[in-house]
Design a protein around this motif. Structure first.
Motif, PDB file in Angstrom:
ATOM      1  N   PHE A 139      -8.146   2.493  -0.919  1.00 35.35           N
ATOM      2  CA  PHE A 139      -8.105   3.946  -0.786  1.00 35.35           C
ATOM      3  C   PHE A 139      -9.465   4.633  -0.871  1.00 35.35           C
ATOM      4  CE2 PHE A 139      -4.022   2.651  -2.769  1.00 35.35           C
ATOM      5  CZ  PHE A 139      -3.161   3.072  -1.773  1.00 35.35           C
ATOM      6  N   GLY A 140     -10.474   3.938  -1.333  1.00 33.17           N
ATOM      7  CA  GLY A 140     -11.748   4.605  -1.580  1.00 33.17           C
ATOM      8  C   GLY A 140     -11.771   5.117  -3.004  1.00 33.17           C
TER       9      GLY A 140
ATOM     10  N   ARG B 257       0.819  -1.216   0.000  1.00 34.07           N
ATOM     11  CA  ARG B 257       0.000   0.000   0.000  1.00 34.07           C
ATOM     12  C   ARG B 257       0.849   1.260   0.000  1.00 34.07           C
ATOM     13  NH1 ARG B 257      -2.533   3.757   3.057  1.00 34.07           N
ATOM     14  NH2 ARG B 257      -4.741   4.168   2.624  1.00 34.07           N
ATOM     15  N   ASP B 258       1.937   1.259   0.765  1.00 36.14           N
ATOM     16  CA  ASP B 258       2.779   2.444   0.844  1.00 36.14           C
ATOM     17  C   ASP B 258       3.480   2.724  -0.483  1.00 36.14           C
ATOM     18  OD1 ASP B 258       2.084   2.840   3.501  1.00 36.14           O
ATOM     19  OD2 ASP B 258       3.749   1.645   4.251  1.00 36.14           O
ATOM     20  N   VAL B 259       3.934   1.661  -1.135  1.00 32.28           N
ATOM     21  CA  VAL B 259       4.561   1.825  -2.448  1.00 32.28           C
ATOM     22  C   VAL B 259       3.538   2.335  -3.452  1.00 32.28           C
ATOM     23  CG1 VAL B 259       5.649   0.612  -4.382  1.00 32.28           C
ATOM     24  CG2 VAL B 259       6.343   0.091  -2.040  1.00 32.28           C
ATOM     25  N   ALA B 260       2.336   1.766  -3.417  1.00 32.50           N
ATOM     26  CA  ALA B 260       1.281   2.193  -4.329  1.00 32.50           C
ATOM     27  C   ALA B 260       0.922   3.660  -4.104  1.00 32.50           C
ATOM     28  CB  ALA B 260       0.041   1.315  -4.131  1.00 32.50           C
ATOM     29  N   LEU B 261       0.911   4.087  -2.855  1.00 32.53           N
ATOM     30  CA  LEU B 261       0.586   5.479  -2.546  1.00 32.53           C
ATOM     31  C   LEU B 261       1.665   6.418  -3.071  1.00 32.53           C
ATOM     32  CD1 LEU B 261      -1.327   7.449  -1.193  1.00 32.53           C
ATOM     33  CD2 LEU B 261      -0.158   7.027   0.972  1.00 32.53           C
ATOM     34  N   GLU B 262       2.922   6.024  -2.968  1.00 34.22           N
ATOM     35  CA  GLU B 262       4.015   6.833  -3.513  1.00 34.22           C
ATOM     36  C   GLU B 262       3.861   6.989  -5.026  1.00 34.22           C
ATOM     37  OE1 GLU B 262       7.677   8.919  -3.968  1.00 34.22           O
ATOM     38  OE2 GLU B 262       6.502   8.497  -2.148  1.00 34.22           O
TER      39      GLU B 262
END
Length: 203
Positions: A52-53, A13-18
């Motif tokens: 993430f919605g 999730r953190d990589v995807a958010l970056e």
């Protein structure tokens, strides 16, 4: 925190958010589609929505991620400054170095973000508040400088804070347009050379 809880299986999730943050940073909210985001993050749309919605929520999370990973390190250095002059010099030098980092999109995501009330009232207010926070910090630092005798008692603190905020936002645009780090650092040097005149201190 704006980030959702938990993780969706099959991706970090953190990589995807970056990845999402950098895509929004380059293309903006309107210019980035859900399909673009899913392709860049390497996930399906159901996974994106589960983690993430909607797109608006992901943009909000991306702004928070930008603030924590890019803005906070600069903010912490600035808050260590003992004087108004040191505050301004540290703020501008650190932001020039960050804005001209070619390992990421150039400029400042928050400064360059264009989200209208018609597109998303919530995000429009959020982006505005983020930019305004820099003004509030400068205003407080400059008022402290008046109280400490660094500035004259009649210094127009509010207007002075707006002057430096405007110049700071201009650097972001210059960086996005391709101005080099050396050129922008030279501008900071020239700006600081006129510190006494700008701050009404005299020689």
């Amino acid at each position: 925190m704006w980030l959702g809880k938990g993780r969706t299986r099959g991706f970090d999730r953190d990589v995807a958010l970056e990845v999402a943050m950098q895509l929004f940073w380059r293309r903006g909210f309107v210019g980035t589609s859900v399909a673009d985001l899913c392709t860049a993050m390497g996930i399906t749309s159901p996974s994106m929505y589960a983690a993430f919605g909607n797109k608006e929520a992901l943009y909000q999370a991306s702004l928070e991620h930008f603030s924590e990973t890019r803005g906070l390190p600069i903010w912490l250095k600035v808050m260590e400054a003992k004087t108004a002059r040191e505050t301004v010099e540290t703020l501008f030098t650190c932001t020039v170095n960050a804005y001209t980092d070619h390992n990421q999109p150039l400029g400042c995501m928050s400064t360059l973000a264009i989200v209208t009330q018609d597109e998303s009232p919530k995000l429009a207010e959020l982006v505005k508040a983020g930019r305004e926070s820099t003004y509030q910090m400068l205003n407080e630092k400059f008022q402290a400088a008046v109280d400490a005798g660094e500035f004259r008692p009649d210094t127009d603190v509010a207007s002075l804070a707006r002057v430096y905020l405007t110049m700071l936002q201009g650097i972001s645009i210059q960086a996005r347009d391709g101005a080099s780090r050396d050129a922008l650092l030279a501008m900071v040097t020239a700006m600081m050379a006129g510190w006494n005149a700008i701050t009404q201190q005299g020689d």
